[in-house]
Design an enzyme around this catalytic site. Structure first.
Site, mmCIF file in Angstrom:
data_model
loop_
_atom_site.group_PDB
_atom_site.id
_atom_site.type_symbol
_atom_site.label_atom_id
_atom_site.label_comp_id
_atom_site.label_asym_id
_atom_site.label_seq_id
_atom_site.Cartn_x
_atom_site.Cartn_y
_atom_site.Cartn_z
ATOM 1 N N ARG A 115 0.867 -1.297 0.014
ATOM 2 C CA ARG A 115 -0.116 0.090 0.035
ATOM 3 C C ARG A 115 0.982 1.367 -0.047
ATOM 4 O O ARG A 115 1.866 1.328 0.805
ATOM 5 C CB ARG A 115 -0.943 0.089 1.060
ATOM 6 C CG ARG A 115 -1.976 1.021 1.420
ATOM 7 C CD ARG A 115 -2.671 0.810 2.682
ATOM 8 N NE ARG A 115 -3.831 1.827 2.769
ATOM 9 C CZ ARG A 115 -3.793 2.737 3.625
ATOM 10 N NH1 ARG A 115 -2.791 3.114 4.369
ATOM 11 N NH2 ARG A 115 -4.866 3.705 3.879
ATOM 12 N N GLU A 169 -9.253 7.486 5.124
ATOM 13 C CA GLU A 169 -9.958 7.676 6.470
ATOM 14 C C GLU A 169 -10.922 8.954 6.156
ATOM 15 O O GLU A 169 -10.652 9.974 7.077
ATOM 16 C CB GLU A 169 -8.993 7.889 7.675
ATOM 17 C CG GLU A 169 -8.122 6.777 7.816
ATOM 18 C CD GLU A 169 -7.395 6.525 9.034
ATOM 19 O OE1 GLU A 169 -7.207 5.665 9.668
ATOM 20 O OE2 GLU A 169 -7.087 7.901 9.587
ATOM 21 N N GLU A 191 -5.593 -0.853 7.431
ATOM 22 C CA GLU A 191 -4.391 -0.287 8.192
ATOM 23 C C GLU A 191 -4.478 -0.855 9.562
ATOM 24 O O GLU A 191 -5.712 -1.102 10.172
ATOM 25 C CB GLU A 191 -4.516 1.460 8.584
ATOM 26 C CG GLU A 191 -4.152 2.173 7.341
ATOM 27 C CD GLU A 191 -4.308 3.712 7.956
ATOM 28 O OE1 GLU A 191 -4.101 3.968 9.073
ATOM 29 O OE2 GLU A 191 -4.464 4.461 6.876
#
Length: 332
Positions: free
Chosen positions: A45, A135, A245
């Site tokens: 990522r 996010e 995450e």
């Protein structure tokens, strides 16, 4: 096994420039991408910032490390922050020079995403996953895309998704929306219900729902809450789901928050990292269409707390040697 077994390695070149030489568990120096691949990682990522002052994490930086990943046989997951710096629930600063009115901002976002995707294709990089925002529980591209204005958020995400869909990328990546607090079904339900009822962002615009899941920001972040939340997400929207995450500390002498009840018996050590990641991976695997797990920045040894109140969440020693926990990716 999970389809995507990954780590975020965005800071690899920053660390190499700082003199870090990564070593495998035997102490032999190797490029980080080869160490990751040998330990079962199949996807990396990478965060993309629009125009950072020092150039770190911009698109050119990301193309260079993506080429290394591809040469090592790794898939690439591109995480667009749509900012010149960190984007998260407390920060979603619009890139400098971008227009703030929704009409022009939507076009700017579409064209930026389209152009970045085309540049990736032209460089020989075909990401397997692209996240449109990072996010974004509190929205994106503030102030225009705050959650006070769901219509703007829906429109912006639709524009970003179509920047990917209209690009020359072939094959096309999975398009992801990523929120934090994956354990909190109430938050996930509130967010997706509000953004989808606008009618602008369609369910067909995206393929995956990604969540962050950290144990050190809330005692409510239990494994059982994560499972319940992901099960509900899968049942409600039928998207592929990944924990994109997560971390577990090898050192946490002074945590700011109490750890969740069902992980309190897990030690702060490489063995504890292995246990925690295995537990999270098992939850993802148990969820309908649960497809992946990504550990956040395990090799960023000069920022070992990784933004938390724990002293060290990495999977490498301070001298750059892989810990035993890195091999957990061979078994999830």
């Amino acid at each position: 096994a999970l389809t995507y077994r990954g780590v975020d390695w965005s800071s690899v070149v920053v660390e190499e420039r700082a003199g870090v030489s990564y070593k495998n568990t035997n102490g032999n120096a190797q490029p980080l991408e080869n160490i990751l691949a040998a330990n079962g990682v199949n996807t990396v990522r990478q965060r993309v910032w629009v125009n950072p002052a020092d150039g770190n994490y911009n698109l050119d930086y990301n193309i260079a490390i993506a080429k290394r990943a591809k040469a090592a046989g790794l898939g690439v997951y591109i995480d667009f922050h749509y900012s010149d710096t960190w984007a998260d629930p407390a920060h979603q600063t619009m890139p400098a020079g971008w227009p703030s009115d929704i009409d022009n901002l939507s076009w700017k976002l579409y064209n930026y995403t389209l152009d970045a995707a085309n540049k990736l294709q032209n460089a020989g990089i075909q990401p397997t996953i692209v996240s449109i925002g990072n996010e974004i529980r509190a929205g994106l591209l503030w102030p225009t895309g705050r959650t006070e204005n769901w219509a703007n958020i829906a429109r912006l995400l639709h524009s970003a998704a179509w920047g990917i869909k209209d690009s020359s990328l072939s094959p096309k990546p999975k398009i992801m929306i990523h929120l934090d607090n994956g354990w909190d079904w109430g938050t996930q339900n509130w967010w997706y219900t509000n953004v989808l009822k606008q009618g602008t962002l369609e369910l067909s615009d995206f393929d995956m729902m990604g969540v962050s899941f950290y144990p050190f920001y809330s005692s409510s972040a239990t494994l059982s809450a994560l499972k319940s939340s992901l099960d509900n997400m899968a049942k409600t929207w039928n998207k592929e789901i990944a924990v994109v995450e997560t971390n577990w500390p090898i050192s946490c002498p002074n945590p700011r928050y109490s750890f969740p009840s069902d992980v309190k018996n897990i030690p702060f050590s490489p063995e504890g990292q292995t246990t925690f990641i295995t537990n999270v991976a098992n939850i993802v695997s148990s969820v309908s269409r649960g497809v992946g797990l990504f550990y956040w920045e395990p090799a960023w040894i000069h920022n070992a707390n990784l933004g938390s109140s724990c002293a060290d969440n990495t999977m490498f020693s301070q001298s750059g040697q892989a810990l035993s926990s890195l091999s957990v990716f061979q078994r999830i």
